[in-house]
Write an enzyme that holds these catalytic residues in place. Structure first.
Site, PDB file in Angstrom:
ATOM      1  N   SER A 140     -10.323   1.675 -56.840  1.00  0.00           N
ATOM      2  CA  SER A 140     -11.370   0.646 -56.850  1.00  0.00           C
ATOM      3  C   SER A 140     -11.358  -0.091 -58.177  1.00  0.00           C
ATOM      4  O   SER A 140     -11.523   0.513 -59.240  1.00  0.00           O
ATOM      5  CB  SER A 140     -12.731   1.305 -56.651  1.00  0.00           C
ATOM      6  OG  SER A 140     -13.739   0.411 -57.091  1.00  0.00           O
ATOM      7  N   MET A 153     -20.627  -5.699 -50.353  1.00  0.00           N
ATOM      8  CA  MET A 153     -21.995  -5.181 -50.546  1.00  0.00           C
ATOM      9  C   MET A 153     -22.868  -6.377 -50.873  1.00  0.00           C
ATOM     10  O   MET A 153     -23.328  -6.568 -52.015  1.00  0.00           O
ATOM     11  CB  MET A 153     -21.984  -4.136 -51.677  1.00  0.00           C
ATOM     12  CG  MET A 153     -21.316  -2.839 -51.246  1.00  0.00           C
ATOM     13  SD  MET A 153     -20.830  -1.819 -52.654  1.00  0.00           S
ATOM     14  CE  MET A 153     -19.214  -2.514 -52.984  1.00  0.00           C
ATOM     15  N   GLY A 181     -23.170   0.719 -55.495  1.00  0.00           N
ATOM     16  CA  GLY A 181     -23.664  -0.059 -56.623  1.00  0.00           C
ATOM     17  C   GLY A 181     -22.895   0.208 -57.908  1.00  0.00           C
ATOM     18  O   GLY A 181     -22.647  -0.702 -58.676  1.00  0.00           O
ATOM     19  N   PHE A 182     -22.503   1.448 -58.100  1.00  0.00           N
ATOM     20  CA  PHE A 182     -21.865   1.813 -59.365  1.00  0.00           C
ATOM     21  C   PHE A 182     -20.739   2.811 -59.159  1.00  0.00           C
ATOM     22  O   PHE A 182     -20.770   3.594 -58.199  1.00  0.00           O
ATOM     23  CB  PHE A 182     -22.907   2.429 -60.313  1.00  0.00           C
ATOM     24  CG  PHE A 182     -24.073   1.516 -60.561  1.00  0.00           C
ATOM     25  CD1 PHE A 182     -23.984   0.487 -61.492  1.00  0.00           C
ATOM     26  CD2 PHE A 182     -25.241   1.658 -59.821  1.00  0.00           C
ATOM     27  CE1 PHE A 182     -25.052  -0.383 -61.695  1.00  0.00           C
ATOM     28  CE2 PHE A 182     -26.317   0.788 -60.022  1.00  0.00           C
ATOM     29  CZ  PHE A 182     -26.220  -0.228 -60.964  1.00  0.00           C
ATOM     30  N   GLY A 183     -19.783   2.770 -60.080  1.00  0.00           N
ATOM     31  CA  GLY A 183     -18.738   3.779 -60.087  1.00  0.00           C
ATOM     32  C   GLY A 183     -19.220   5.007 -60.839  1.00  0.00           C
ATOM     33  O   GLY A 183     -20.284   4.998 -61.479  1.00  0.00           O
ATOM     34  N   GLY A 192     -16.815   6.971 -53.025  1.00  0.00           N
ATOM     35  CA  GLY A 192     -17.853   7.424 -53.943  1.00  0.00           C
ATOM     36  C   GLY A 192     -17.694   8.874 -54.356  1.00  0.00           C
ATOM     37  O   GLY A 192     -17.747   9.773 -53.530  1.00  0.00           O
ATOM     38  N   GLY A 211     -12.376   5.254 -57.913  1.00  0.00           N
ATOM     39  CA  GLY A 211     -12.580   4.389 -59.069  1.00  0.00           C
ATOM     40  C   GLY A 211     -12.318   5.151 -60.341  1.00  0.00           C
ATOM     41  O   GLY A 211     -11.227   5.099 -60.910  1.00  0.00           O
ATOM     42  N   SER A 212     -13.301   5.941 -60.761  1.00  0.00           N
ATOM     43  CA  SER A 212     -13.167   6.674 -62.026  1.00  0.00           C
ATOM     44  C   SER A 212     -12.072   7.729 -61.971  1.00  0.00           C
ATOM     45  O   SER A 212     -11.466   8.037 -63.003  1.00  0.00           O
ATOM     46  CB  SER A 212     -14.504   7.302 -62.418  1.00  0.00           C
ATOM     47  OG  SER A 212     -15.140   7.864 -61.315  1.00  0.00           O
TER      48      SER A 212
HETATM   49  C1  DX5 Z   1     -19.582   2.072 -55.264  1.00  0.00           C
HETATM   50  C2  DX5 Z   1     -18.282   1.416 -54.895  1.00  0.00           C
HETATM   51  C3  DX5 Z   1     -17.125   2.279 -55.099  1.00  0.00           C
HETATM   52  C4  DX5 Z   1     -16.931   2.741 -56.524  1.00  0.00           C
HETATM   53  C5  DX5 Z   1     -16.407   4.143 -56.456  1.00  0.00           C
HETATM   54  O1  DX5 Z   1     -20.627   1.267 -54.878  1.00  0.00           O
HETATM   55  O2  DX5 Z   1     -18.308   1.027 -53.527  1.00  0.00           O
HETATM   56  O3  DX5 Z   1     -15.947   1.719 -54.558  1.00  0.00           O
HETATM   57  O4  DX5 Z   1     -16.061   1.954 -57.266  1.00  0.00           O
HETATM   58  O5  DX5 Z   1     -16.299   4.650 -57.756  1.00  0.00           O
HETATM   59  P1  DX5 Z   1     -16.041   6.195 -58.012  1.00  0.00           P
HETATM   60  O6  DX5 Z   1     -14.767   6.565 -57.340  1.00  0.00           O
HETATM   61  O7  DX5 Z   1     -15.994   6.277 -59.498  1.00  0.00           O
HETATM   62  O8  DX5 Z   1     -17.229   6.941 -57.427  1.00  0.00           O
HETATM   63 ZN    ZN Z   2     -16.400   0.437 -52.526  1.00  0.00          ZN
END
Ligand code: DX5
Ligand code: ZN
Length: 216
Positions: free
Chosen positions: A7, A67, A141-143, A175, A196-197
């Site tokens: 992501s 989103m 909303g957030f990673g 997520g 993501g992370s």
């Molecule tokens: C969250 C996003 C994800 C996010 C996942 O709202 O839809 O795609 O980037 O991040 P991680 O893998 O760090 O949970």
């Molecule tokens: Zn996503």
């Protein structure tokens, strides 16, 4: 083997194009694009213009996760980009079936995304209109958030529904994915993991992706 979709939310926004290329060289199967409007989720990211500027590579899918509220008002700008997949949140639109069908009819894979609290029954009548279900395993909303353990059961039930109906629908989860929960997710029936992370938070992207694809 599970497919990995890094992501870009966790990438460097001042060198997105470079990060896309680097993560593809490192073995990414898809590039996950988190589009946030600050209304549907409490964060704002990027839209079609930024996505259009990113380098594409044959065989690596661009996977947009919208989103945004009332995605029907913006869908044409995303369809013009000829993305490979577009996910629409059940909670974001009233006429879900019409929108999913519109996406599918253009040749883009259509997907429906569910927030953690949204029941699987909400998508029972759109199963013929989708190629993928995106099960959120955090509130979007957030990673960098923690995986919600109750979601494993939800994934299992989704997989059962797909197998029972004999439909060619893939399951993506998004997520809190990390090497520690990847086996639990694939056992439950996941085809694609968004990370993501777990990718961009590491120094060695190739090692990070390999660890997700081949958990110990
Ligand atoms: C969250 C996003 C994800 C996010 C996942 O709202 O839809 O795609 O980037 O991040 P991680 O893998 O760090 O949970
Ligand atoms: Zn996503």
């Amino acid at each position: 083997m599970v497919k990995v979709a890094p992501s870009l939310l966790s990438a460097s926004f001042n060198e997105l194009g470079f990060d896309v290329k680097t993560v593809i060289e490192a073995g990414a199967d898809l590039i996950h694009l988190d589009v946030m409007d600050g209304v549907f989720v409490p964060n704002i990211t990027f839209g079609p213009a930024i996505i259009k500027s990113l380098p594409r590579t044959e065989g690596v899918e661009f996977d947009a996760h919208l989103m945004i509220t009332q995605p029907e008002n913006h869908i044409d700008s995303f369809l013009e980009l000829e993305l490979d997949r577009i996910s629409i949140h059940v909670e974001s639109t009233i006429h879900l079936q019409r929108l999913l069908r519109k996406i599918k009819n253009t040749g883009t894979k259509s997907a429906v995304a569910l927030n953690p609290s949204t029941s699987l029954s909400s998508i029972e009548w759109v199963l013929d209109d989708i190629d993928m279900v995106l099960i959120m395993t955090v509130n979007p909303g957030f990673g960098g958030q923690q995986f919600i353990p109750a979601m494993t059961k939800k994934i299992e039930l989704m997989k059962e529904m797909i197998v029972h109906k004999g439909l060619p629908i893939e399951i993506e989860v998004d997520g809190g994915v990390c090497p520690g929960n990847i086996r639990e997710l694939t056992d439950a029936g996941v085809d694609i993991v968004v990370a993501g992370s777990a990718v961009f938070g590491k120094n060695d992207y190739k090692k990070a992706i390999d660890e997700l694809k081949n958990p110990r």
